[in-house]
Write a protein that holds these residues in place. Structure first.
Motif, PDB file in Angstrom:
ATOM      1  N   GLU A   1       0.806  -1.223   0.000  1.00 56.09           N
ATOM      2  CA  GLU A   1       0.000   0.000   0.000  1.00 56.09           C
ATOM      3  C   GLU A   1       0.838   1.272   0.000  1.00 56.09           C
ATOM      4  OE1 GLU A   1      -3.488  -0.065   2.481  1.00 56.09           O
ATOM      5  OE2 GLU A   1      -3.361  -2.238   2.710  1.00 56.09           O
ATOM      6  N   GLY A   2       1.977   1.220  -0.677  1.00 58.78           N
ATOM      7  CA  GLY A   2       2.811   2.412  -0.790  1.00 58.78           C
ATOM      8  C   GLY A   2       3.582   2.767   0.446  1.00 58.78           C
ATOM      9  N   ALA A   3       3.567   1.934   1.469  1.00 59.11           N
ATOM     10  CA  ALA A   3       4.290   2.229   2.702  1.00 59.11           C
ATOM     11  C   ALA A   3       5.767   1.880   2.609  1.00 59.11           C
ATOM     12  CB  ALA A   3       3.665   1.479   3.877  1.00 59.11           C
ATOM     13  N   LEU A   4       6.127   1.019   1.652  1.00 55.70           N
ATOM     14  CA  LEU A   4       7.522   0.588   1.499  1.00 55.70           C
ATOM     15  C   LEU A   4       8.159   1.117   0.220  1.00 55.70           C
ATOM     16  CD1 LEU A   4       7.194  -3.165   2.561  1.00 55.70           C
ATOM     17  CD2 LEU A   4       7.728  -1.180   3.993  1.00 55.70           C
ATOM     18  N   GLY A   5       7.362   1.515  -0.737  1.00 55.10           N
ATOM     19  CA  GLY A   5       7.887   1.991  -2.007  1.00 55.10           C
ATOM     20  C   GLY A   5       6.748   2.266  -2.972  1.00 55.10           C
ATOM     21  N   ILE A   6       7.080   2.868  -4.109  1.00 54.92           N
ATOM     22  CA  ILE A   6       6.103   3.214  -5.138  1.00 54.92           C
ATOM     23  C   ILE A   6       6.259   2.229  -6.297  1.00 54.92           C
ATOM     24  CG2 ILE A   6       5.192   5.031  -6.623  1.00 54.92           C
ATOM     25  CD1 ILE A   6       5.154   5.733  -3.650  1.00 54.92           C
ATOM     26  N   ILE A   7       5.275   1.381  -6.501  1.00 59.39           N
ATOM     27  CA  ILE A   7       5.300   0.459  -7.636  1.00 59.39           C
ATOM     28  C   ILE A   7       5.140   1.278  -8.912  1.00 59.39           C
ATOM     29  CG2 ILE A   7       4.154  -1.483  -8.763  1.00 59.39           C
ATOM     30  CD1 ILE A   7       3.223  -2.377  -5.964  1.00 59.39           C
ATOM     31  N   THR A   8       6.087   1.142  -9.834  1.00 51.20           N
ATOM     32  CA  THR A   8       6.071   1.952 -11.051  1.00 51.20           C
ATOM     33  C   THR A   8       5.714   1.164 -12.310  1.00 51.20           C
ATOM     34  OG1 THR A   8       8.461   1.647 -11.233  1.00 51.20           O
ATOM     35  CG2 THR A   8       7.674   3.675 -10.170  1.00 51.20           C
ATOM     36  N   GLU A   9       6.045  -0.115 -12.331  1.00 50.55           N
ATOM     37  CA  GLU A   9       5.647  -0.953 -13.467  1.00 50.55           C
ATOM     38  C   GLU A   9       5.727  -2.411 -13.075  1.00 50.55           C
ATOM     39  OE1 GLU A   9       9.434  -1.665 -16.332  1.00 50.55           O
ATOM     40  OE2 GLU A   9       8.719   0.406 -16.318  1.00 50.55           O
ATOM     41  N   ALA A  10       5.124  -3.260 -13.898  1.00 49.64           N
ATOM     42  CA  ALA A  10       5.126  -4.694 -13.619  1.00 49.64           C
ATOM     43  C   ALA A  10       5.010  -5.479 -14.912  1.00 49.64           C
ATOM     44  CB  ALA A  10       3.964  -5.059 -12.691  1.00 49.64           C
ATOM     45  N   TRP A  11       5.650  -6.630 -14.933  1.00 50.35           N
ATOM     46  CA  TRP A  11       5.358  -7.647 -15.948  1.00 50.35           C
ATOM     47  C   TRP A  11       4.230  -8.514 -15.385  1.00 50.35           C
ATOM     48  CZ3 TRP A  11       6.607  -8.703 -20.891  1.00 50.35           C
ATOM     49  CH2 TRP A  11       7.706  -8.056 -21.459  1.00 50.35           C
ATOM     50  N   VAL A  12       3.160  -8.655 -16.142  1.00 49.61           N
ATOM     51  CA  VAL A  12       2.013  -9.426 -15.672  1.00 49.61           C
ATOM     52  C   VAL A  12       1.631 -10.496 -16.681  1.00 49.61           C
ATOM     53  CG1 VAL A  12       1.074  -7.586 -14.224  1.00 49.61           C
ATOM     54  CG2 VAL A  12       0.411  -7.711 -16.633  1.00 49.61           C
ATOM     55  N   ARG A  13       1.091 -11.588 -16.164  1.00 46.09           N
ATOM     56  CA  ARG A  13       0.646 -12.704 -17.008  1.00 46.09           C
ATOM     57  C   ARG A  13      -0.705 -12.378 -17.641  1.00 46.09           C
ATOM     58  NH1 ARG A  13       2.728 -15.005 -12.245  1.00 46.09           N
ATOM     59  NH2 ARG A  13       4.615 -16.226 -12.636  1.00 46.09           N
ATOM     60  N   LEU A  14      -0.850 -12.713 -18.900  1.00 39.48           N
ATOM     61  CA  LEU A  14      -2.064 -12.428 -19.652  1.00 39.48           C
ATOM     62  C   LEU A  14      -2.734 -13.718 -20.095  1.00 39.48           C
ATOM     63  CD1 LEU A  14      -0.607  -9.604 -21.935  1.00 39.48           C
ATOM     64  CD2 LEU A  14      -1.736  -9.339 -19.712  1.00 39.48           C
ATOM     65  N   GLN A  15      -3.924 -13.572 -20.646  1.00 35.30           N
ATOM     66  CA  GLN A  15      -4.656 -14.700 -21.218  1.00 35.30           C
ATOM     67  C   GLN A  15      -5.225 -14.288 -22.565  1.00 35.30           C
ATOM     68  OE1 GLN A  15      -7.426 -16.646 -18.475  1.00 35.30           O
ATOM     69  NE2 GLN A  15      -6.611 -15.386 -16.820  1.00 35.30           N
ATOM     70  N   GLU A  16      -5.572 -15.290 -23.376  1.00 35.88           N
ATOM     71  CA  GLU A  16      -6.297 -14.988 -24.606  1.00 35.88           C
ATOM     72  C   GLU A  16      -7.681 -14.466 -24.232  1.00 35.88           C
ATOM     73  OE1 GLU A  16      -6.317 -17.934 -27.710  1.00 35.88           O
ATOM     74  OE2 GLU A  16      -4.511 -18.876 -26.884  1.00 35.88           O
ATOM     75  N   ARG A  17      -8.181 -13.569 -25.043  1.00 35.62           N
ATOM     76  CA  ARG A  17      -9.495 -13.001 -24.768  1.00 35.62           C
ATOM     77  C   ARG A  17     -10.565 -14.079 -24.982  1.00 35.62           C
ATOM     78  NH1 ARG A  17      -8.927  -7.706 -24.088  1.00 35.62           N
ATOM     79  NH2 ARG A  17     -11.174  -7.437 -23.984  1.00 35.62           N
ATOM     80  N   PRO A  18     -11.495 -14.214 -24.067  1.00 35.57           N
ATOM     81  CA  PRO A  18     -12.533 -15.248 -24.200  1.00 35.57           C
ATOM     82  C   PRO A  18     -13.499 -14.933 -25.350  1.00 35.57           C
ATOM     83  CG  PRO A  18     -12.985 -13.838 -22.321  1.00 35.57           C
ATOM     84  CD  PRO A  18     -11.635 -13.455 -22.806  1.00 35.57           C
ATOM     85  N   ARG A  19     -13.904 -15.953 -26.057  1.00 37.12           N
ATOM     86  CA  ARG A  19     -14.897 -15.802 -27.132  1.00 37.12           C
ATOM     87  C   ARG A  19     -16.209 -16.481 -26.769  1.00 37.12           C
ATOM     88  NH1 ARG A  19     -14.504 -18.073 -31.664  1.00 37.12           N
ATOM     89  NH2 ARG A  19     -13.122 -19.770 -31.039  1.00 37.12           N
ATOM     90  N   HIS A  20     -16.138 -17.514 -25.954  1.00 37.73           N
ATOM     91  CA  HIS A  20     -17.329 -18.261 -25.557  1.00 37.73           C
ATOM     92  C   HIS A  20     -17.686 -17.923 -24.113  1.00 37.73           C
ATOM     93  CE1 HIS A  20     -17.104 -20.823 -29.147  1.00 37.73           C
ATOM     94  NE2 HIS A  20     -15.792 -20.764 -28.968  1.00 37.73           N
TER      95      HIS A  20
END
Length: 536
Positions: free
Chosen positions: A262-281
């Motif tokens: 919650e910003g008490a230890l540092g400022i998160i500036t960016e992240a690599w995040v896992r993605l998924q294919e967009r759902p169609r069904h």
């Protein structure tokens, strides 16, 4: 592949309440809603005006080198003074928003963040990280008097998807990227983060990470923690950048130190995040239950099956009536399935069949696939519309002097029935004693796991004119005692902030608290980062 899309903001955000300023209910609708709760006001409180706050000159000025990143505009400062909890809304309605930040800064890169932290440390200026401002636990305000001035550090100028690894289904994204802008930039790649909290439209990736947010989906990868490959965090002691890895057993995780901090230890500036294919069904259904306990057993069976519904949200009879999903006293189980590559109707059929075996009733045709153009379930549609509209209605009820707020938790299955009954009984009794009017305490399950669930409670009651915040604090304290007695967490996905600090302090083990305080002292030796959050 680099992204270039900026974050559009064509509508005006409400400075005092939820969401868009033009989406709030008018006076007539507020009055009609208030009439449904005995003991509320005859007419709504007026919408507050910034000019009535008497905002003075800032107590600090940035150096010339940083002035282009900083605003001292009164409207900007008022909009960054609080989050969007009921107590925040009510304080604004009474013209008492608390400490207004002296300055609002919008850095554009990590170096800007580092420079601002260095200046703030030298001048003993408190720095309150700010994403979309949707905190409901007092996480984005300053409460205290030990700092010379207060700087709200707004990250939304850092709102781009910087890089997409389509083959690895991951992306490097700046922390200030709002939910809609994030998904808009991923859409051309056919990918999605698939993280949709109720605050999605008004919250950022960095806010989700800093609060360990939970998304809309009820099972599987629903907490943002599960989506993180690596983080970059600027602290007064330097920048922490972890390696991007699918998994690692190399000691305690550096990312885990900052997730939920919650910003008490540092400022998160960016992240690599896992993605998924967009759902169609996609397919959905609503199953009704006469007995709420039967419904609980059905949900537990679904959570322990291999079906993995995207949505498995159980509404008690009061919540079902409030959302329009049912008006006959039934509890309603909202089921949803989705997939990027195959129809999901068979899984929905199996889930409905399982629910029926526990007494569930379903009158529709299970197995409708939205990808095939089939219409969705009407009860599911009613619930979805109410889900998105509810925060605006809460603010309308607040204008009528009503208590209209929510809180959530999580516990293991063996404690869920007793926990829900105790919260309903004890919070309802406390509200009746305090106001002389009966209260409504509804419950829904928002997330389910094989070993437990996350109950989410709605409290509707008359307030005490001028003392609505104090009354809500009383009721929340009663709820906190019930949660502690049942060993249920003080928050499943809303974070600790300042409002949950007493209960969080009781929940966490003391050796961990000792380590956390040591980390705070090492990373933020001058104590400028979000003072009062997580540790003193």
């Amino acid at each position: 592949m680099a992204g270039t899309t900026a974050q559009p903001m064509s509508r005006t955000r409400s400075w005092w309440g939820w969401g868009w300023a033009d989406a709030h209910p008018g006076d007539a609708e507020c009055t009609a809603m208030g009439a449904l709760i005995p003991g509320t006001l005859d007419r709504p409180l007026p919408v507050p005006r910034i000019r009535d706050l008497g905002i003075g000159s800032p107590a600090a000025e940035p150096p010339r080198s940083l002035a282009h990143l900083v605003s001292a505009d009164p409207a900007d400062r008022a909009a960054h003074a609080m989050g969007k909890a009921y107590r925040d809304v009510m304080r604004a309605l009474h013209g008492q928003p608390g400490r207004i930040p002296d300055l609002v800064a919008r850095p554009r890169d990590e170096q800007g963040v580092a420079d601002l932290l260095e200046w703030a440390g030298d001048r003993q200026v408190a720095v309150i990280p700010y994403g979309g401002g949707s905190s409901v636990t007092g996480g984005v305000e300053y409460r205290g008097d030990t700092h010379r001035a207060v700087l709200s550090l707004d990250l939304t100028a850092m709102g781009r998807v910087l890089e997409v690894d389509a083959g690895g289904r991951a992306a490097r994204i700046q922390a200030g990227t709002l939910g809609p802008a994030l998904e808009d930039q991923l859409r051309p790649h056919g990918l999605t983060l698939r993280h949709f909290p109720q605050s999605f439209e008004f919250s950022t990736l960095g806010g989700w990470l800093a609060t360990r947010a939970g998304g809309h989906y009820a099972t599987g990868r629903t907490h943002i923690d599960d989506c993180v490959q690596s983080l970059s965090v600027v602290t007064p002691a330097g920048t922490s950048s972890s390696w991007r890895l699918p998994a690692s057993g190399a000691g305690p995780s550096p990312d885990r130190l900052f997730l939920g901090s919650e910003g008490a230890l540092g400022i998160i500036t960016e992240a690599w995040v896992r993605l998924q294919e967009r759902p169609r069904h996609k397919a959905s259904a609503a199953v009704a239950f006469t007995d709420f306990q039967d419904a609980l057993r059905a949900v537990r069976a679904l959570a322990q099956s291999d079906l993995s519904p995207a949505n498995c949200r159980l509404l008690d009879s009061g919540e079902a009536a409030l959302s329009g999903a049912a008006q006959d006293g039934s509890a309603v189980l909202v089921l949803g399935f989705e997939s990027a590559d195959e129809p999901v109707t068979a899984r929905l059929d199996r889930a409905v069949g399982l629910a029926r075996s526990y007494g569930g009733r379903y009158g529709g045709t299970a197995g409708r696939d939205e990808a095939a153009g089939d219409a969705g379930d009407a009860a599911v549609g009613a619930w979805r519309s109410a889900f998105l509209r509810m925060p605006y209605l809460r603010d309308g009820l607040a204008r009528m002097g009503a208590i209209a707020e929510t809180f959530e938790t999580a516990a293991c299955w063996d404690r869920i029935p007793g926990l829900i009954d105790a919260v309903r009984t004890e919070v309802g009794a406390a509200a009746l004693k305090a106001t002389g009017h009966p209260a409504t305490v509804n419950c829904r399950l928002t997330h389910v796991y094989p070993d437990g669930a996350a109950p989410y409670f709605t409290v509707l009651a008359a307030g005490r004119a001028g003392a609505e915040v104090a009354l809500w604090d009383e009721l929340k304290a009663v709820a906190g005692e019930v949660l502690h007695r049942h060993r249920a967490t003080i928050t499943h996905h809303h974070a600790v902030g300042r409002d949950h600090r007493p209960d969080y302090d009781r929940q966490r083990p003391e050796p961990f608290a000792l380590a956390l305080r040591a980390a705070k002292g090492a990373l933020d030796p001058r104590g400028i980062l979000n003072p009062g959050v997580l540790v003193d």
